[in-house]
Write a protein that holds these residues in place. Structure first.
Motif, short mmCIF file in Angstrom:
data_model
loop_
_atom_site.label_atom_id
_atom_site.label_comp_id
_atom_site.label_asym_id
_atom_site.label_seq_id
_atom_site.Cartn_x
_atom_site.Cartn_y
_atom_site.Cartn_z
N ALA A 51 2.30 -1.97 12.81
CA ALA A 51 3.14 -1.59 11.66
C ALA A 51 4.01 -2.78 11.27
O ALA A 51 4.49 -3.53 12.12
N ARG A 52 4.19 -2.93 9.97
CA ARG A 52 5.01 -4.05 9.49
C ARG A 52 5.83 -3.60 8.29
O ARG A 52 5.32 -2.94 7.39
N GLY A 53 7.13 -3.97 8.31
CA GLY A 53 7.98 -3.71 7.17
C GLY A 53 8.03 -4.97 6.32
O GLY A 53 7.09 -5.30 5.60
N THR A 56 10.76 -9.58 8.78
CA THR A 56 11.94 -10.41 9.07
C THR A 56 12.32 -10.38 10.55
O THR A 56 13.31 -10.98 10.94
N GLY A 57 11.52 -9.67 11.35
CA GLY A 57 11.83 -9.53 12.77
C GLY A 57 11.90 -10.88 13.47
O GLY A 57 11.22 -11.84 13.09
N LEU A 58 12.72 -10.93 14.51
CA LEU A 58 12.95 -12.19 15.23
C LEU A 58 12.37 -12.15 16.64
O LEU A 58 12.72 -12.97 17.47
N SER A 181 11.58 1.85 19.14
CA SER A 181 10.32 1.77 19.91
C SER A 181 9.36 0.72 19.34
O SER A 181 8.23 0.59 19.81
N GLU A 182 9.79 -0.01 18.33
CA GLU A 182 9.08 -1.22 17.86
C GLU A 182 7.61 -0.98 17.52
O GLU A 182 6.74 -1.80 17.81
N GLY A 183 7.33 0.17 16.92
CA GLY A 183 5.97 0.43 16.46
C GLY A 183 4.97 0.67 17.57
O GLY A 183 3.76 0.62 17.34
#
Ligand code: FAD
Length: 438
Positions: A51-53, A56-58, A181-183
């Motif tokens: 899954a991706r929004g 911008t995740g680090l 839960s980070e996908g």
């Protein structure tokens, strides 16, 4: 589903700069049924789905792996409704977080969690990472503002967990479990988030200190004063120097550390007075502001911290947290690590939460150039330091692919095994974001 080379390439990395692999395809969901169909198929065929929004995740959580489908949720970007009397909003996952706050603002309400990426990240990504923000000192993190979630499970089943009421304790706290839960347990396709009254006024202070230890003692003095700032940010001397170099300011002339403090609500000015008195014996100087323009000027330094470091080189952004009483020790020992490893480390962060961002800046190099060994060694020692001081390796950015080994160390064998069992329960064929978090 897109398979153009440039689309696959951009899905192979996120803002961490970590390079994954080109996925087999990028699926842009148009509705919840698309997500259900994709997951039912992936479950049957054993195809990994990430899954991706907004990417911008680090922590390299939303990056492609070979043979996987990256599921882009940014097109599900509607605020479905905003209930002023119940003070909540029902949103799709791809809405940009600042847009939720702006919509709330039109009704005198606020969506409180405000990560630095509030204008570019999605609310689904914020929920999946349990993002924190500047206002966390008073209002907490994303999890404190999510009432209910629509989640598509690994086999395509759509479930609604939680409820649209402020209170409710039936069943286990599955909203809490999915949040952060980070996908890896399900795909968030809808959320009911809590809104709160927008503070009628704010008051802001910027206080300089001779050294970081004095600034950290001031944080303790603020906590003890009984006041509750909405924003309580700390910047170290090297970060101030970097901002001065970029912006032509002279922040470092006032001291080796800066606290930026904001109170809000009906008693904002009175509360700031209490804070100013509490820190006066420790501070080299304190400036205060109550109108919007002057407040923004005082917050300016904090907002320019990351761009100033990006101008110096390639930043590796860490996000440890330690008990607030140990922040000075943490910053001082990070400086020792930087000297010993021969790297530049700058520290700023959300002091009200004990959340520090040690930023290791290496020279500008090609994006796919390997990170220098000294920088990696410094990062490892910073994680070890966080755990030694009773803290955590990640306060808000998440584990992703970058910090898995350290997450296992922080959790310990028994708790890590419990995570693995939970993952197996929710995702028996292991298709959801494999290789991330656990
Ligand atoms: C300049 C800058 C400042 C930042 N400041 C902060 C900050 O102050 N606080 C903070 O916490 N973070 C901060 N971040 C990190 C980042 O913005 C957050 O982690 C944010 O929550 C990620 O949102 P996203 O939409 O980009 O998610 P992505 O990067 O696309 O994904 C992040 C993770 O969430 C999962 N995911 C995304 N959407 C869903 C979904 N709908 N369902 C299930 N899983 C999903 C992904 O698989 C991945 O594991 C910052 C980043 C930048 C670049």
């Amino acid at each position: 589903m897109l398979t153009d080379a440039h689309v696959l390439r951009s899905a192979s990395t996120d803002r961490s700069g970590w390079q994954g692999s080109d996925p087999a395809g990028v699926v842009r969901a148009r509705d919840v049924a698309d997500v259900q169909r994709l997951l039912a198929w992936a479950h049957r065929t054993g195809t990994p789905v990430i899954a991706r929004g907004a990417g911008t995740g680090l922590a390299a959580g939303a990056v492609g792996v070979t043979g996987a489908i990256v599921l882009d949720l940014s097109g599900l970007d509607r605020i479905i409704d905003l209930d002023v009397d119940e003070q909540l909003a029902r949103v799709q996952p791809g809405v940009i977080t600042a847009d939720v706050d702006a919509a709330a603002s039109a009704h005198g309400l606020m969506y409180a969690p405000d990560p630095g990426s509030v204008g570019i990240s999605t609310i689904g990504g914020n929920i999946a990472t349990n993002a924190g923000g500047l206002r966390g000192a008073k209002y907490g993190v994303t999890r404190d503002h999510v009432l209910a979630l629509d989640v598509v499970l690994a086999d395509g089943t759509l479930v609604h967990v939680g409820r649209d009421t402020i209170k409710g304790v039936t069943g286990y706290d599955l909203v809490g479990l999915f949040t952060g839960s980070e996908g890896t347990l399900g795909v968030v396709v809808g959320a009911t988030v809590r809104l709160i009254p927008r503070p009628v006024r704010t008051a802001t202070a910027a206080a300089s200190f001779a050294d970081i230890a004095a600034a950290a003692r001031a944080v303790t003095a603020i906590v003890r004063s009984g006041a509750r700032p909405a924003v309580l940010e700390m910047l170290d001397g090297p970060t101030l120097a970097a901002i001065d170099a970029l912006e032509g300011t002279s922040l470092r002339e006032f001291g080796e550390a800066l606290l930026v403090i904001q109170t809000d609500g009906f008693g904002a000015e009175e509360e700031l007075d209490v804070i100013a008195s509490a820190i006066a014996p420790l501070a080299a100087s304190v400036q205060t502001a109550t109108d919007a323009a002057a407040s923004e000027a005082l917050l300016f330094a904090r907002r320019r911290a990351l761009p100033a470091l990006e101008a110096l080189g390639r930043p590796l952004i860490e996000d440890i947290a330690v008990p607030r009483g140990r922040m000075a020790e943490a910053v001082e020992r990070v400086a020792v690590i930087a000297r010993e490893e021969g790297v530049r480390v700058f520290v700023f962060g959300h002091a009200g939460d004990g959340n520090l961002h040690p930023i290791i800046v290496t020279d500008h190099a090609a994006p796919d150039a390997p990170v220098p060994a000294g920088a990696l060694a410094a990062a490892e020692r910073i994680f070890a330091l966080a755990l030694e001081l009773g803290g955590t390796i990640t306060a808000e950015h998440g584990v992703g692919r970058l910090k898995k080994r350290w997450a296992q160390r922080e959790l310990g064998a028994d708790v890590h095994a419990l995570h693995v069992r939970l993952k197996q329960l929710f995702d028996p064929t292991g298709i959801l974001n494999p290789g991330s978090s656990l």
